[in-house]
Scaffold this motif. Structure first.
Motif, mmCIF file in Angstrom:
data_model
loop_
_atom_site.group_PDB
_atom_site.id
_atom_site.type_symbol
_atom_site.label_atom_id
_atom_site.label_comp_id
_atom_site.label_asym_id
_atom_site.label_seq_id
_atom_site.Cartn_x
_atom_site.Cartn_y
_atom_site.Cartn_z
ATOM 1 N N UNK A 12 0.624 -0.812 0.381
ATOM 2 C CA UNK A 12 0.073 0.294 -0.285
ATOM 3 C C UNK A 12 0.929 1.206 -0.166
ATOM 4 N N UNK A 13 0.094 2.521 -0.838
ATOM 5 C CA UNK A 13 1.008 3.815 -0.931
ATOM 6 C C UNK A 13 0.249 4.937 -0.550
ATOM 7 N N UNK A 14 0.550 4.949 0.906
ATOM 8 C CA UNK A 14 -0.330 6.085 1.319
ATOM 9 C C UNK A 14 -0.181 7.485 0.561
ATOM 10 N N UNK A 15 -1.610 8.059 0.411
ATOM 11 C CA UNK A 15 -1.444 9.549 -0.508
ATOM 12 C C UNK A 15 -2.006 10.483 1.143
ATOM 13 N N UNK A 39 -3.820 7.598 -7.519
ATOM 14 C CA UNK A 39 -3.432 9.309 -7.066
ATOM 15 C C UNK A 39 -2.523 9.677 -8.741
ATOM 16 N N UNK A 40 -3.853 10.422 -9.446
ATOM 17 C CA UNK A 40 -2.508 11.720 -9.355
ATOM 18 C C UNK A 40 -2.592 12.929 -8.443
ATOM 19 N N UNK A 41 -1.061 13.716 -8.535
ATOM 20 C CA UNK A 41 -1.710 14.705 -8.141
ATOM 21 C C UNK A 41 -2.146 15.655 -8.557
ATOM 22 N N UNK A 52 4.102 12.618 -8.842
ATOM 23 C CA UNK A 52 4.394 12.062 -6.994
ATOM 24 C C UNK A 52 3.830 10.749 -6.516
ATOM 25 N N UNK A 53 2.664 10.951 -6.283
ATOM 26 C CA UNK A 53 2.149 9.515 -6.024
ATOM 27 C C UNK A 53 2.430 8.454 -6.708
ATOM 28 N N UNK A 54 1.824 7.920 -8.204
ATOM 29 C CA UNK A 54 2.151 7.240 -8.921
ATOM 30 C C UNK A 54 3.354 7.087 -9.491
ATOM 31 N N UNK A 55 4.474 7.831 -9.197
ATOM 32 C CA UNK A 55 5.678 7.244 -9.837
ATOM 33 C C UNK A 55 6.070 6.919 -9.055
#
Length: 291
Positions: A12-15, A39-41, A52-55
């Protein structure tokens, strides 16, 4: 059935800006994966996007040498913009969402008075998932669960011993999702939640969001058993009537999400921006007094 079909690996990657968790679900290092709810910032003040999130997702997929088979959406989100097109270009994979997205597209085409050429048949996505549809992610076995209520098009993805619940519910101390968006319904959400909570008690549940109280860090994994014991809105013993009364009163006090107007316009297009105007710029609409 192999153990890998039953026990997916989950990263999991939390934004923190949108309180959204993007998941990479995979069978093994060097194997296959799906990306869930990317997520697209987006900066609502400037209208600028970043990746950033997608990267971070891309970096993890490459680190584990994974082949992306699916880029999955649980619904057309109102609180963040999907990064699906960016991820598809970078990593491949098929974009997918529940087939009731056509209902949401029809509603919001009218609300936003979108261009006449905007199709409301879901063709913006590579694939529309039907209720109880079975599919695979490498060695993993997956099933679509239709769980409307937050929106009329919400689905959850039951992959091995894990369910990615979208916005049906949150961590036990946060509760459940709102039902006051167009097409939402508290009674329907209660029934959808019960469908999830009827699964075995040790089934892992992965939240799309967390809005943590001040006394804990963000968390996004729980179990059916824990939700049934502790969820503040739908623990065992809460009736449908009690839930609907609570949810209706609570929703009446909530503000609209910060990103609902840009997010829905983009997400019903599978993450693509609206067609550019004659000056080469893409514009998002703000309907006045419409929501």
């Amino acid at each position: 059935m192999t153990s890998s079909a039953l026990k997916p690996r989950v990263h999991g990657i939390f934004d923190r800006t949108t309180w959204t968790v993007t998941y990479v679900v995979y069978d093994k290092d060097g194997g296959s994966c799906a990306i869930v709810d990317s997520v697209l910032d987006y900066d609502p003040k400037s209208g600028r996007t970043r990746t950033d999130s997608a990267d971070k997702v891309i970096a993890f997929v490459k680190e584990k040498n994974l082949q992306v088979e699916w880029i999955l959406e649980t619904h057309a989100h109102a609180d963040h913009i999907t990064a699906a097109p960016y991820l598809k270009t970078a990593l491949g994979g098929k974009t997918a969402i529940g087939d009731h997205i056509t209902t949401v597209q029809t509603v919001f085409k009218s609300i936003f008075n979108l261009e006449s050429a905007f199709p409301t048949n879901g063709s913006q996505f590579s694939h529309l998932m039907k209720e109880d549809e079975r599919f695979t992610i490498g060695a993993l076995e997956a099933r679509v669960m239709y769980v409307p209520g937050h929106t009329p098009a919400c689905v959850a993805y039951h992959i091995g011993d894990a369910v990615f619940v979208g916005d049906t519910m949150f961590m036990p101390d946060v509760g459940t999702a709102r039902c006051d968006f167009p097409g939402g319904d508290a009674k329907t959400l209660y029934q959808s939640v019960q469908k999830i909570l009827s699964l075995p008690q040790d089934t892992r549940l992965f939240m799309c969001h967390d809005y943590p109280p001040t006394d804990r860090e963000a968390q996004f994994e729980t179990t059916v058993g824990e939700q049934r014991r502790k969820n503040i809105h739908v623990h065992d013993g809460i009736s449908e009537t009690q839930f609907v009364e609570m949810r209706t009163k609570r929703d009446a006090t909530l503000e609209m999400p910060v990103l609902i107007l840009p997010a829905v316009q983009v997400n019903i297009r599978a993450g693509d921006m609206p067609p550019k105007d004659g000056n080469g710029v893409s514009y998002l609409k703000i309907p006045v007094n419409a929501l």
